[in-house]
Design a protein around this motif. Structure first.
Motif, short mmCIF file in Angstrom:
data_model
loop_
_atom_site.label_atom_id
_atom_site.label_comp_id
_atom_site.label_asym_id
_atom_site.label_seq_id
_atom_site.Cartn_x
_atom_site.Cartn_y
_atom_site.Cartn_z
N ASN A 153 -7.30 14.00 -21.39
CA ASN A 153 -8.79 14.26 -21.68
C ASN A 153 -9.69 15.36 -21.38
N ARG A 154 -10.49 15.61 -21.52
CA ARG A 154 -11.37 16.87 -21.25
C ARG A 154 -12.70 17.07 -19.75
N ARG A 155 -11.97 17.54 -18.82
CA ARG A 155 -13.08 17.28 -17.52
C ARG A 155 -13.07 18.45 -16.77
N ILE A 156 -14.39 18.82 -16.29
CA ILE A 156 -14.65 20.05 -15.51
C ILE A 156 -16.01 19.75 -14.32
N VAL A 157 -15.97 20.69 -13.29
CA VAL A 157 -16.78 20.49 -12.55
C VAL A 157 -17.58 21.16 -12.42
N ARG A 173 -12.32 12.51 -24.08
CA ARG A 173 -13.60 12.16 -23.15
C ARG A 173 -13.87 13.30 -22.84
N PHE A 174 -15.19 13.71 -22.67
CA PHE A 174 -15.65 15.20 -22.30
C PHE A 174 -16.27 14.91 -21.07
N ILE A 175 -16.43 15.25 -20.20
CA ILE A 175 -16.64 14.54 -18.57
C ILE A 175 -17.13 16.31 -18.41
N VAL A 176 -18.68 15.85 -17.46
CA VAL A 176 -19.12 17.04 -16.57
C VAL A 176 -18.80 16.24 -15.16
N SER A 177 -18.32 16.61 -14.43
CA SER A 177 -18.69 16.09 -13.36
C SER A 177 -19.59 16.94 -12.00
N ALA A 178 -20.95 16.56 -11.66
CA ALA A 178 -22.25 17.46 -10.79
C ALA A 178 -21.79 16.48 -10.04
N ASN A 179 -22.07 17.25 -8.70
CA ASN A 179 -22.28 15.97 -7.38
C ASN A 179 -21.89 14.77 -7.79
N ASP A 180 -22.81 13.43 -7.37
CA ASP A 180 -22.10 12.50 -7.90
C ASP A 180 -22.19 11.33 -9.06
N ASP A 182 -20.79 11.68 -13.23
CA ASP A 182 -20.20 11.74 -14.26
C ASP A 182 -20.96 11.82 -15.56
N ILE A 183 -20.83 12.88 -16.44
CA ILE A 183 -21.82 12.60 -17.60
C ILE A 183 -20.59 13.35 -18.79
N GLU A 184 -20.56 12.28 -19.49
CA GLU A 184 -19.64 12.39 -20.14
C GLU A 184 -20.37 12.36 -21.51
N ALA A 185 -19.13 13.14 -22.91
CA ALA A 185 -19.99 13.19 -24.19
C ALA A 185 -18.85 13.21 -25.37
N LEU A 186 -19.11 12.89 -26.37
CA LEU A 186 -18.84 13.51 -27.33
C LEU A 186 -19.48 13.63 -28.38
N GLY A 187 -19.22 14.94 -29.23
CA GLY A 187 -19.84 15.48 -29.97
C GLY A 187 -21.57 15.81 -29.60
N THR A 188 -21.42 16.49 -28.63
CA THR A 188 -22.81 16.42 -27.90
C THR A 188 -23.29 17.64 -27.53
#
Length: 325
Positions: A153-157, A173-180, A182-188
């Motif tokens: 996957n594609r996870r960043i913090v 999956r593209f996922i941004v972890s920010a505090n609590d 998880d923000i998941e996006a595809l082509g966004t």
């Protein structure tokens, strides 16, 4: 026929693309003198030349494919069952060694390497991630990812604020972890504001879809919607009463405020300009301001705000003092 022909025929057999006649030719070769050494030499060479960054899923699929082909083909050709099984066992063994060495090297000898990109106080920066995704970092922000990015996957913090233009990849999956969150996006394309000192995390969607989730709930975000996550009570609310064109305007040195208190604005200016701002009265902190300002200098921003709010300010030695007018 030369060795190269038989090797190509063996590769075709492994893919399940051989005809009955070709399989008969292949099995006749298996019974010939010297074929065992040639097969072992082939797979030893392929093992030594295999990349240690080959995705483990691909290697396991190769192994499973070989085992499946053995089962299917051996039922058809019982006359060469035992000897053929010995030959293919060599190939399977070598592939198992490759997979084992890969896991061992990647997870123990070579632990994931972490990458950190940061924008300091008064700075901005941008980067292109390994998959082609573009990320812009606002002042006092950090983005972290490791060498496993874009494998499973594609996870960043994220700590701070960033705008993302995500490269499309339906299989990752593209996922941004920010505090609590998880923000998941595809082509966004979307903006995330998640400073540790802020009360809320704010996610603004420009294009595509987002799934925003906590351990307890999840929300689906559509274009022109903004989600606010309260870090204290863990509540998530969605609003469509904002102009998506304003999301990420900070990338072009524009500040957008929407009924924000001067105390909140002061926090933003502190990050943007790496300066100290003090209030001489509590009343001045509570005045609000809405509007878009091209932030070419702190003096310009404060002057525009002072025209709309009953305040005065002075700037001396990098310190801004704000007081009631």
């Amino acid at each position: 026929m030369d060795k190269k022909y038989y090797i190509e025929l063996l590769d075709s057999f492994m893919r399940g693309n051989t005809s009955g006649e070709e399989e008969s030719i292949l099995f006749d070769w298996f019974e010939a003198d010297g074929s065992e050494e040639e097969i072992q030499s082939l797979y030893k060479e392929r093992w030594e030349n295999s990349s240690n960054t080959l995705d483990e899923n691909i290697q396991l699929k190769m192994l499973n494919n070989i085992r499946s082909q053995i089962d299917d083909r051996m039922r058809k050709e019982a006359r060469t069952r035992m000897r053929f099984k010995q030959y293919i066992a060599v190939a399977c063994m070598l592939l198992v060694v490759v997979v084992g060495i890969y896991f061992f090297a990647q997870e123990w000898l070579y632990p994931p390497k972490e990458f950190v990109v940061a924008a300091g106080m008064g700075e901005k920066t941008s980067l292109r991630l390994p998959d082609g995704t573009m990320a812009w970092l606002n002042a006092d922000s950090r983005l972290r990812y490791d060498s496993r990015y874009n494998r499973k996957n594609r996870r960043i913090v994220l700590e701070g604020e960033a705008y993302f233009d995500v490269a499309k990849n339906k299989d990752s999956r593209f996922i941004v972890s920010a505090n609590d969150l998880d923000i998941e996006a595809l082509g966004t394309s979307f903006n995330v504001k998640s400073y540790s000192g802020d009360e809320n995390v704010v996610v603004s969607l420009v294009e595509g879809k987002l799934k925003v989730s906590t351990t307890e709930a999840e929300k689906l975000l559509h274009p022109n919607e903004r989600l606010t996550f309260n870090k204290q009570n863990k509540g998530m609310t969605i609003s469509d009463k904002f102009n998506m064109e304003n999301a990420g305007k900070w990338r072009n040195n524009e500040l957008v405020f929407n009924e924000e208190s001067l105390e909140e604005i002061a926090t933003t200016l502190t990050r943007m300009y790496d300066m100290k701002i003090v209030f001489t009265s509590e009343t001045a902190k509570r005045y609000t301001f809405s509007g878009t300002i091209k932030n070419n200098s702190p003096g310009n921003v404060l002057e525009i705000i002072s025209l709309a709010a009953p305040i005065q300010y002075t700037i001396e030695d990098g310190v801004v003092e704000i007081r009631d007018k």
